[in-house]
Design a protein around this motif. Structure first.
Motif, PDB file in Angstrom:
ATOM      1  N   ASP A 382       5.257  -4.616 -13.075  1.00  0.00           N
ATOM      2  CA  ASP A 382       4.479  -4.721 -14.244  1.00  0.00           C
ATOM      3  C   ASP A 382       3.202  -5.462 -14.489  1.00  0.00           C
ATOM      4  OD1 ASP A 382       5.381  -7.227 -14.164  1.00  0.00           O
ATOM      5  OD2 ASP A 382       6.888  -6.927 -15.770  1.00  0.00           O
ATOM      6  N   THR A 383       2.784  -6.285 -13.211  1.00  0.00           N
ATOM      7  CA  THR A 383       1.447  -6.989 -13.480  1.00  0.00           C
ATOM      8  C   THR A 383       0.421  -6.601 -12.165  1.00  0.00           C
ATOM      9  OG1 THR A 383       3.040  -8.912 -14.148  1.00  0.00           O
ATOM     10  CG2 THR A 383       0.656  -9.265 -13.318  1.00  0.00           C
ATOM     11  N   PRO A 384      -0.653  -5.982 -12.685  1.00  0.00           N
ATOM     12  CA  PRO A 384      -1.716  -5.721 -11.675  1.00  0.00           C
ATOM     13  C   PRO A 384      -2.039  -6.938 -10.785  1.00  0.00           C
ATOM     14  CG  PRO A 384      -2.197  -4.614 -13.619  1.00  0.00           C
ATOM     15  CD  PRO A 384      -0.998  -5.584 -13.930  1.00  0.00           C
ATOM     16  N   LEU A 385      -2.159  -6.602  -9.488  1.00  0.00           N
ATOM     17  CA  LEU A 385      -2.546  -7.779  -8.561  1.00  0.00           C
ATOM     18  C   LEU A 385      -3.640  -8.643  -9.017  1.00  0.00           C
ATOM     19  CD1 LEU A 385      -2.509  -5.510  -5.477  1.00  0.00           C
ATOM     20  CD2 LEU A 385      -0.510  -7.034  -6.134  1.00  0.00           C
ATOM     21  N   LYS A 386      -4.854  -8.046  -9.487  1.00  0.00           N
ATOM     22  CA  LYS A 386      -5.993  -8.698  -9.934  1.00  0.00           C
ATOM     23  C   LYS A 386      -5.835  -9.706 -11.409  1.00  0.00           C
ATOM     24  CE  LYS A 386     -10.578  -9.794 -10.358  1.00  0.00           C
ATOM     25  NZ  LYS A 386     -11.003 -10.869  -9.382  1.00  0.00           N
ATOM     26  N   LEU A 387      -5.061  -9.061 -12.040  1.00  0.00           N
ATOM     27  CA  LEU A 387      -4.589  -9.833 -13.216  1.00  0.00           C
ATOM     28  C   LEU A 387      -3.989 -11.194 -12.905  1.00  0.00           C
ATOM     29  CD1 LEU A 387      -5.565  -7.299 -14.937  1.00  0.00           C
ATOM     30  CD2 LEU A 387      -4.037  -7.936 -16.618  1.00  0.00           C
ATOM     31  N   ALA A 388      -2.962 -10.707 -11.873  1.00  0.00           N
ATOM     32  CA  ALA A 388      -2.037 -12.056 -11.542  1.00  0.00           C
ATOM     33  C   ALA A 388      -2.791 -13.185 -10.769  1.00  0.00           C
ATOM     34  CB  ALA A 388      -1.037 -11.377 -10.688  1.00  0.00           C
ATOM     35  N   GLU A 389      -3.862 -12.647  -9.950  1.00  0.00           N
ATOM     36  CA  GLU A 389      -4.788 -13.520  -9.058  1.00  0.00           C
ATOM     37  C   GLU A 389      -5.666 -14.288 -10.301  1.00  0.00           C
ATOM     38  OE1 GLU A 389      -7.412 -12.802  -5.466  1.00  0.00           O
ATOM     39  OE2 GLU A 389      -8.452 -12.019  -6.863  1.00  0.00           O
ATOM     40  N   TYR A 390      -6.207 -13.576 -11.045  1.00  0.00           N
ATOM     41  CA  TYR A 390      -7.345 -14.020 -12.172  1.00  0.00           C
ATOM     42  C   TYR A 390      -6.494 -15.125 -13.160  1.00  0.00           C
ATOM     43  CZ  TYR A 390     -11.052 -14.239 -15.760  1.00  0.00           C
ATOM     44  OH  TYR A 390     -12.101 -14.256 -16.498  1.00  0.00           O
ATOM     45  N   PHE A 391      -5.325 -14.885 -13.613  1.00  0.00           N
ATOM     46  CA  PHE A 391      -4.603 -15.981 -14.394  1.00  0.00           C
ATOM     47  C   PHE A 391      -3.855 -16.944 -13.302  1.00  0.00           C
ATOM     48  CE2 PHE A 391      -5.455 -12.630 -17.456  1.00  0.00           C
ATOM     49  CZ  PHE A 391      -5.806 -13.161 -18.501  1.00  0.00           C
ATOM     50  N   ASN A 392      -3.645 -16.854 -11.966  1.00  0.00           N
ATOM     51  CA  ASN A 392      -3.220 -17.738 -11.267  1.00  0.00           C
ATOM     52  C   ASN A 392      -1.678 -17.858 -11.593  1.00  0.00           C
ATOM     53  OD1 ASN A 392      -3.026 -19.701  -9.222  1.00  0.00           O
ATOM     54  ND2 ASN A 392      -3.350 -21.336 -10.617  1.00  0.00           N
ATOM     55  N   VAL A 393      -1.304 -16.552 -11.737  1.00  0.00           N
ATOM     56  CA  VAL A 393       0.307 -16.432 -11.669  1.00  0.00           C
ATOM     57  C   VAL A 393       0.693 -15.515 -10.612  1.00  0.00           C
ATOM     58  CG1 VAL A 393       0.589 -16.929 -14.055  1.00  0.00           C
ATOM     59  CG2 VAL A 393       0.136 -14.562 -13.611  1.00  0.00           C
ATOM     60  N   THR A 394       0.388 -15.599  -9.418  1.00  0.00           N
ATOM     61  CA  THR A 394       0.887 -14.808  -8.238  1.00  0.00           C
ATOM     62  C   THR A 394       2.237 -14.964  -7.904  1.00  0.00           C
ATOM     63  OG1 THR A 394      -0.091 -16.289  -6.818  1.00  0.00           O
ATOM     64  CG2 THR A 394      -1.551 -14.538  -7.399  1.00  0.00           C
ATOM     65  N   ASP A 395       2.796 -16.235  -8.136  1.00  0.00           N
ATOM     66  CA  ASP A 395       4.107 -16.107  -7.638  1.00  0.00           C
ATOM     67  C   ASP A 395       5.069 -15.368  -8.409  1.00  0.00           C
ATOM     68  OD1 ASP A 395       3.506 -18.392  -6.228  1.00  0.00           O
ATOM     69  OD2 ASP A 395       4.115 -20.037  -7.610  1.00  0.00           O
ATOM     70  N   GLY A 396       5.878 -14.538  -7.705  1.00  0.00           N
ATOM     71  CA  GLY A 396       6.647 -13.630  -8.166  1.00  0.00           C
ATOM     72  C   GLY A 396       6.135 -12.130  -8.242  1.00  0.00           C
ATOM     73  N   VAL A 397       4.896 -12.455  -7.848  1.00  0.00           N
ATOM     74  CA  VAL A 397       4.169 -10.775  -7.982  1.00  0.00           C
ATOM     75  C   VAL A 397       3.784 -10.463  -6.660  1.00  0.00           C
ATOM     76  CG1 VAL A 397       2.182  -9.594  -8.925  1.00  0.00           C
ATOM     77  CG2 VAL A 397       3.086 -11.467 -10.468  1.00  0.00           C
TER      78      VAL A 397
END
Length: 555
Positions: A382-397
């Motif tokens: 549910d979370t695009p890679l770029k958004l997870a990286e930009y918001f620093n929430v890559t854990d679990g993504v």
């Protein structure tokens, strides 16, 4: 008094110059209503994707650096995204339209893309990038012409046409997705389309194009299909190749040209034959039970039917490889900027890293999958890679660099996970694609143009670098990899963002043959990458999160 007038005049001139210097590039606006419709393209009624009721979709005509604004109304029953094949989106992977960079446009809603063909010219196309939507249509041409003061290495043609060719399936796109989800192939295409028309044109068929004797015409040919390489030719007429995937080429003559999935080229054709009707033909290559389609080109005022002997396509791989070797970058021509293309001496740059991507094929839980170096990509839930990286929430993504730069020494089972690697900003990298399969592949890189410097049979080894073209390889965004062969490309990763490397063979892409490359600027500067746009959609883990600090102003 005179001095005051002179000062005022100087101030007025300076103000005018300042206004010109900060003026934005022109805007081009589109509003698209994306719907389903029923078409009988190969004699079988089926559901297709229409844009404003059109199939193919509207052509985007623009100049280098124009601001393209496309307001997309999703009237399908599924989420939707569009990607702009070959557009580099400098500093702006937010607009790339892939599921790794953007939340989808929900059914019954609209969203607006804004992007620039920054420092680009040439022939491209767009298509819907989610699921198997691409197999249902929704595609159209993109023509980017040079700015007025930039010289073009040929005279203006009498007209400029887009020719969208591609294989076509009569299976519904949802049926095709279910086949792939079950671990099966989509099989062979039912036919070929030229601008949405299939089968052989009859002598009584209205012409697709009308030409005037003695004039020259530009045809921008793109393979928008999902699987088959095609051969394109025009009965009785030679074609002068002038552009390929956004680069001016050496202007050689051809009687036919192979065009692989995701690739585009431009040719100039002289209307220099006896007035009459002539066939334009696109035929599948390298598959059993070949398919073809034809359309008519008519000389104005003529009623002479076409000769019945439709030209046959060439045979074999060797012909195609040799034709690729004949393509050369036009070193003296300007592209989007005044300086010649050849002023960039890519062959003199030291390679800082080599990434060797072995195309992997296997079964996971009994179902067919593809990948690179033993990793089969799957998009996060549910979370695009770029958004997870930009918001620093890559854990679990996702986790970075789960795939090595070289294939595993021992072929093991494919690992299915989000495949993201890092590339250091502004490094010059060599990428090797190896295709051990019996069938053709075609690879594309978002966000960049690269130099396809070499290809050959068998496996790649460092000694083969001596065969590279380090002078005038064409700069492009897509390249074919022949069966049981390798292809080498080189590029500088100087465009910050999250960028997709993928197979243009869409069932391979769907089944995991892709990887995202994260390119980040260490300075976090607006000179290198734009902030997330204000209208960006949010989904998954980033809903409700505060915006990260802005990138720093350019210095």
């Amino acid at each position: 008094m005179a001095a005051t007038v002179r000062a005022a005049a100087v101030l007025l001139v300076l103000s005018a110059l300042l206004a010109v210097s900060v003026a934005e590039d022109p805007y081009v606006f589109f509003e698209w209503k994306v719907t389903y419709g029923t078409k009988s393209l190969l004699g079988v009624p089926q559901k297709v994707i229409l844009i404003n009721g059109e199939f193919p979709g509207p052509r985007i005509n623009c100049s280098s650096n124009n601001n393209i604004v496309v307001n997309v109304f999703n009237q399908l029953d599924q989420p939707l995204l569009f990607t702009w094949n070959g557009m580099q989106h400098r500093k702006n992977s937010w607009m790339d339209g892939m599921p790794g960079t953007q939340c989808p446009i929900a059914p019954g809603t609209n969203w607006t893309y804004k992007w620039q063909p920054k420092d680009q010219i040439g022939s491209f196309f767009y298509f819907p990038s989610l699921r198997m939507h691409r197999a249902a249509g929704g595609y159209g041409g993109i023509s980017v012409v040079s700015r007025l003061l930039i010289p073009v290495p040929f005279d203006p043609p009498a007209d400029d046409h887009v020719v969208l060719v591609g294989d076509w399936y009569t299976k519904d796109h949802e049926v095709m997705a279910r086949l792939l989800d079950a671990g099966r192939s989509v099989g062979r295409p039912a036919g070929v389309l030229i601008n949405g028309h299939g089968g052989k044109a009859e002598p009584t068929t209205p012409p697709m194009y009308t030409v005037e004797a003695g004039k020259t015409y530009r045809f921008r040919v793109c393979n928008v299909g999902i699987k088959s390489s095609l051969n394109f030719r025009i009965q009785g007429h030679d074609m002068k190749l002038v552009e390929m995937d956004g680069s001016h080429t050496v202007q050689d003559m051809y009687d036919s040209l192979d065009v692989h999935p995701g690739h585009c080229f431009s040719v100039l054709v002289d209307a220099d034959q006896k007035p009459g009707d002539y066939y334009m033909v696109a035929s599948t290559r390298f598959i059993h039970d070949p398919r073809s389609a034809s359309a008519l080109i008519r000389y104005a005022g003529s009623n002479t039917p076409p000769a019945p002997d439709v030209p046959e396509p060439p045979e074999g791989w060797a012909w195609s490889i040799n034709q690729w070797r004949s393509f050369r970058w036009n070193l003296t021509a300007s592209a989007a900027r005044p300086n010649p293309q050849g002023s960039y001496h890519y062959g003199q740059i030291n390679i800082t890293r080599t990434i060797k991507l072995l195309i992997s094929r296997g079964h996971v839980d009994g179902k067919l999958r593809y990948g690179f170096n033993g990793v089969s990509h799957v998009d996060p839930t549910d979370t695009p890679l770029k958004l997870a990286e930009y918001f620093n929430v890559t854990d679990g993504v996702f986790k970075y660099n789960q795939m090595a730069d070289v294939p595993p020494a021992v072929n093991g089972p494919l690992r299915v996970l989000p495949n993201v690697i890092n590339a250091e900003f502004r490094t010059f990298i060599e990428v090797i694609f190896e295709n051990p399969e019996k069938s053709m592949d075609s690879l594309h890189l978002d966000g960049y143009a690269f130099f396809a410097v070499g290809m050959g049979p068998g496996k790649w080894s460092p000694e083969l670098r001596k065969t590279y073209n380090l002078m005038d390889a064409v700069s492009r965004h897509a390249i074919q990899v022949y069966p049981r062969s390798w292809t080498a490309i080189m590029l500088t990763f100087d465009n910050a963002g999250m960028w997709n490397i993928r197979s243009n063979i869409w069932e391979r892409h769907y089944l995991g043959e892709q990887v995202y490359v994260s390119v980040t600027s260490p300075e976090r500067s607006l000179r290198d990458e734009y902030n997330m746009p204000e209208n960006a959609l949010r989904c998954g883990k980033v809903i409700g999160l505060p915006l990260p600090p802005s990138y720093l102003p350019a210095r």
